[in-house]
Write an enzyme that holds these catalytic residues in place. Structure first.
Site: not given
Length: 367
Positions: A62, A145, A163
């Site tokens: 991520e 996020y 996102d």
DNA sequence: AATTCGGGGAT
DNA sequence: ATCCCAGAATT
């Protein structure tokens, strides 16, 4: 007015042309999320981090792919995981080596923060990756996020990982003109996402990313293949490219840099950048020299870099120091690192060294 | 609330 | 050239 989401109103309008607005509250949008999941079962991209629920690997992926295309970051991700396979290895690593593995990826605070966060996990969580969203959020470099992504994918958290893909897909489905530049956009689209959120949130989040990447792209959408095209107000009204709405303008700017390639007998000088501005803590040639070295300047060349929304122009001065006296004096007076072409590859330069001094064979002749 | 941090690919 | 991308930290 219409209530919380005009998108819901729009859908209601399409389906219930003559009904009263009170119906809005009863509009069930969950089938949309489930359709997306069904599509994902057959169309998920085959990516290395899709085979695991190891929170460490999901976390790293991520971070790596923040503002970064999959194809661009895949190599970095693979190399990074291979060298730093778990939290402990990363926490105990040298920061400069972490930066080395981030070289060329951009946004270098990510590397610094990911390193600090690993130490955070060792110190504050006994080396066990935290399971709760609120705890994950406390990690350096982890925002809403990323915390949502790790929480949902690894620990069944019911949090949409909003996102850029969410902004695009949701704004189109609901033909919602909420400005995605607005700082409230994250919360707004989070609530919107909850309207269609299915049981399996982890897969849902990844499905949204795949749909946004493969089908619901910024341009050249493949609406004909989209599993949600009959639920998409923008598609049904032929307004796909009117969404998402984004108002902020980007200002172009220029940036001029000077470097001095100070070398003697195959050795040259480098130094480490500060922890601010661009290329945090990466290595580079000296940006200035003392007057005594000016006579040794032999030539200058220009290198152009692309920097987001900026034109970066770098002048590289070739300083060939003939005098051992001047060389040693210069080194003593300044806090520089003596390097050479081979060993410099073990340092994190913003760009491969070839960009500045040519390829291996011409490294010392090109300037 | 606005700005800043990268690099690469697509158009 | 312009826009975008599995955003977060700083001001």
């Amino acid at each position: 007015m219409y209530g919380k989401f005009k998108a819901v109103v729009l859908i209601w309008k399409l389906n219930n042309e003559d009904e009263h607005l009170e119906k809005i509250e009863n509009t069930d949008l969950k089938p949309i999320g489930n359709k997306l999941l069904k599509w994902y079962e057959k169309n998920a991209r085959d990516l290395p981090f899709r085979q695991t629920k190891d929170p460490y690997k999901i976390w790293i992926c991520e971070i790596v792919f923040q503002q970064t295309r999959i194809n661009q970051g895949l190599g970095h991700y693979t190399n990074f995981i291979e060298r730093f396979p778990d939290v402990k290895t990363l926490a105990e690593a040298d920061e400069n080596e972490v930066l080395l593995y981030w070289k060329g990826l951009g946004y270098y605070s990510r590397a610094i923060n990911v390193h600090k966060a690993a130490q955070q996990i060792m110190n504050d969580y006994d080396g066990i990756f935290p399971h709760e969203y609120e705890e994950i959020l406390k990690l350096k470099g982890v925002g809403k996020y990323t915390a949502a992504a790790v929480s949902s994918i690894c620990f069944n958290g019911r949090v949409p990982a909003v996102d850029g893909n969410f902004y695009r897909v949701l704004s189109r489905i609901f033909a919602d003109d909420f400005d995605i530049s607005n700082s409230k956009a994250f919360n707004y689209f989070s609530e919107l996402a909850h309207l269609i959120l299915p049981e399996n949130v982890g897969d849902f989040n990844q499905a949204m990313m795949d749909l946004g990447s493969e089908i619901c792209k910024p341009k050249n959408t493949l609406c004909g293949e989209c599993p949600l095209n009959q639920d998409c107000i923008a598609f049904l009204t032929n307004k796909v490219y009117e969404f998402p709405v984004k108002t902020k303008k980007i200002k172009a700017a220029g940036l001029e840099l000077k470097y001095y390639f100070v070398h003697r007998n195959g050795e040259f000088l480098i130094q480490q950048r500060k922890d601010d501005f661009i290329w945090k803590k990466l290595f580079e040639f000296p940006p200035e020299i003392s007057d005594e070295l000016v006579p040794f300047i032999k030539s200058v060349k220009t290198v152009n870099h692309k920097l987001t929304h900026k034109n970066l122009n770098i002048e590289i001065y070739n300083v060939e120091v003939g005098s051992e006296e001047a060389w040693k004096h210069f080194i003593a007076e300044n806090d520089y690192i003596i390097s050479d072409y081979e060993s410099s590859h073990q340092k994190s330069f913003p760009k491969p060294l070839e960009n500045y001094i040519g390829n291996y064979h011409t490294a010392y002749r090109i300037l």
